[in-house]
Motif scaffolding. Structure first.
Motif, PDB file in Angstrom:
ATOM      1  N   PHE A  10       0.827  -1.205   0.000  1.00 49.38           N
ATOM      2  CA  PHE A  10       0.000   0.000   0.000  1.00 49.38           C
ATOM      3  C   PHE A  10       0.863   1.258   0.000  1.00 49.38           C
ATOM      4  CE2 PHE A  10      -2.617   3.086   2.534  1.00 49.38           C
ATOM      5  CZ  PHE A  10      -3.460   3.412   1.493  1.00 49.38           C
ATOM      6  N   VAL A  11       2.054   1.196   0.616  1.00 47.06           N
ATOM      7  CA  VAL A  11       2.983   2.331   0.536  1.00 47.06           C
ATOM      8  C   VAL A  11       3.676   2.222  -0.817  1.00 47.06           C
ATOM      9  CG1 VAL A  11       4.904   3.543   1.604  1.00 47.06           C
ATOM     10  CG2 VAL A  11       3.267   2.309   3.036  1.00 47.06           C
ATOM     11  N   GLY A  12       3.131   2.951  -1.781  1.00 50.33           N
ATOM     12  CA  GLY A  12       3.533   2.763  -3.167  1.00 50.33           C
ATOM     13  C   GLY A  12       4.718   3.578  -3.616  1.00 50.33           C
ATOM     14  N   LEU A  13       5.117   4.577  -2.838  1.00 55.19           N
ATOM     15  CA  LEU A  13       6.233   5.432  -3.247  1.00 55.19           C
ATOM     16  C   LEU A  13       6.972   5.917  -2.014  1.00 55.19           C
ATOM     17  CD1 LEU A  13       7.657   6.958  -5.638  1.00 55.19           C
ATOM     18  CD2 LEU A  13       6.196   8.909  -5.046  1.00 55.19           C
ATOM     19  N   ARG A  14       8.277   5.656  -1.990  1.00 53.35           N
ATOM     20  CA  ARG A  14       9.153   6.185  -0.948  1.00 53.35           C
ATOM     21  C   ARG A  14      10.282   6.935  -1.646  1.00 53.35           C
ATOM     22  NH1 ARG A  14       7.657   1.250   2.084  1.00 53.35           N
ATOM     23  NH2 ARG A  14       7.195   1.880   4.241  1.00 53.35           N
ATOM     24  N   VAL A  15      10.416   8.230  -1.355  1.00 51.85           N
ATOM     25  CA  VAL A  15      11.443   9.046  -2.009  1.00 51.85           C
ATOM     26  C   VAL A  15      12.137   9.905  -0.970  1.00 51.85           C
ATOM     27  CG1 VAL A  15      10.280   9.105  -4.260  1.00 51.85           C
ATOM     28  CG2 VAL A  15       9.769  10.867  -2.557  1.00 51.85           C
ATOM     29  N   PRO A  16      13.373  10.337  -1.233  1.00 52.18           N
ATOM     30  CA  PRO A  16      14.060  11.227  -0.294  1.00 52.18           C
ATOM     31  C   PRO A  16      13.414  12.615  -0.266  1.00 52.18           C
ATOM     32  CG  PRO A  16      15.379  10.908  -2.265  1.00 52.18           C
ATOM     33  CD  PRO A  16      14.230   9.954  -2.373  1.00 52.18           C
TER      34      PRO A  16
END
Length: 343
Positions: free
Chosen positions: A316-322
């Motif tokens: 469900f956490v589809g995007l992790r970015v700095p």
């Protein structure tokens, strides 16, 4: 130290900039991730938000997962924690009783939103009374604690309202398949409630994995689904909020969690409002924010949901970015986006 700052009321002023190191006195936290939601986008677009007194900028970020950076005040270095968002106004009966979510004055402060800098920075000092432990097994999914707390609070109030008279929560409809809608679905499914989820998207892996029944609003009229003991509107549509009253059965409760600030008129069938709602004891109410008990309930529910539906919940956490790619996170749709400050 870097943080994500904005000038409230000034559209497109959001940027990564140097921010002061945290002052002492609290528990020092190293921030791991900060979730992004519609409130962050609205503040970034200049529609909302209040800077701290004497400041022109506001550090964003109210959905936090952090690790305690040093021993002390009841915490050990390495503990995973999240933190509440709304803080007491200190001069109303609700806040005095530990319920700033129901503040009667509006003079509260909120991390990353209203008069209090947020968590989108490398280090934060936090009042230990505002920290909520996160089980190690939950890990990075602890970043979902804030939206889950919104759902826990809403369900607590829905049950209190329904429970004013004999009532059973057996069948629920959740409108909207964003973070709040799907987390509400998980909390309801953990309690064995039959849940229908309706949204514009063609499907939802998480809703189906949890045993929910998913329908696309474009394909299936909501009134074809029958009536419900509880309807949660999490899509942010004023018309769907009005429609919710007509989807309730006897003694049904409708909870509004979505926000729709558009200038518009909505329609509602006269007998639905002025006949059925009265004769069948239906209730429609709004809910926002959460108190500490809701945060504790939310983290516990996330931990149990992770044990049952971990693969679907993780996806469900589809995007992790700095932090410096915050624009991508703000533009992301379809699942949760987070900003990663420490991998």
């Amino acid at each position: 130290m870097l943080g994500l700052v904005t000038e409230p009321g000034v559209a497109h002023s959001t940027r990564v900039a140097e921010v002061p190191a945290p002052a002492g006195g609290g528990v020092r936290l190293r921030v791991l991730e900060v979730g992004v939601c519609g409130t962050d986008r609205e503040i970034s677009e200049g529609l909302f938000g209040i800077a701290p007194d004497g400041a022109s900028t506001l550090v964003l970020g109210h959905e936090v997962l952090a690790v305690v950076d040093e021993d002390g005040q009841g915490f050990s270095r390495g503990d995973l924690v999240t933190a509440t968002v709304r803080r007491s106004c200190r001069h109303c009966v609700a806040c005095e009783e530990g319920a700033p979510d129901s503040c009667l004055t509006g003079d509260y402060s909120e991390r990353g939103i209203t008069r209090l800098d947020g968590f989108a920075r490398e280090l934060v000092s936090e009042d230990p009374a505002q920290l909520v432990p996160v089980p190690a097994a939950l890990g990075r999914l602890g970043v979902l604690a804030e939206p889950a707390s919104i759902c826990a609070r809403a369900l607590r109030h829905a049950r209190a309202i329904g429970g004013r008279q004999p009532w059973e929560l057996q069948r629920a409809l959740v409108i909207g398949a964003g973070a709040v809608g799907l987390l509400a679905t998980l909390l309801l499914r953990l309690d064995g409630v039959e849940v229908w989820v309706a949204s514009l998207e063609p499907s939802s892996e998480l809703a189906v994995a949890a045993g929910g029944r998913y329908v696309s609003i474009g394909d299936t009229p909501l009134d074809a689904l029958g009536t419900f003991d509880l309807v949660i509107e999490a899509a942010g549509s004023a018309q769907l909020m009005a429609d919710a009253l007509g989807l309730l059965g006897r003694s049904g409760v409708a909870c509004l969690l979505g926000i729709d600030p558009r200038q518009q008129r909505v329609e509602i069938d006269g007998p639905t409002l002025a006949l059925d709602t009265i004769l069948e004891n239906r209730v429609l109410f709004g809910s926002v924010n959460a108190q500490r008990s809701d945060w504790l309930a939310a983290v516990d529910a996330l931990d149990r949901a992770n044990a049952r539906w971990g693969d679907a919940l993780s996806s469900f956490v589809g995007l992790r970015v700095p932090l410096d790619r915050f624009e991508e996170a703000f533009a992301h749709r379809g699942g949760k986006a987070t900003l990663v400050l420490d991998a």
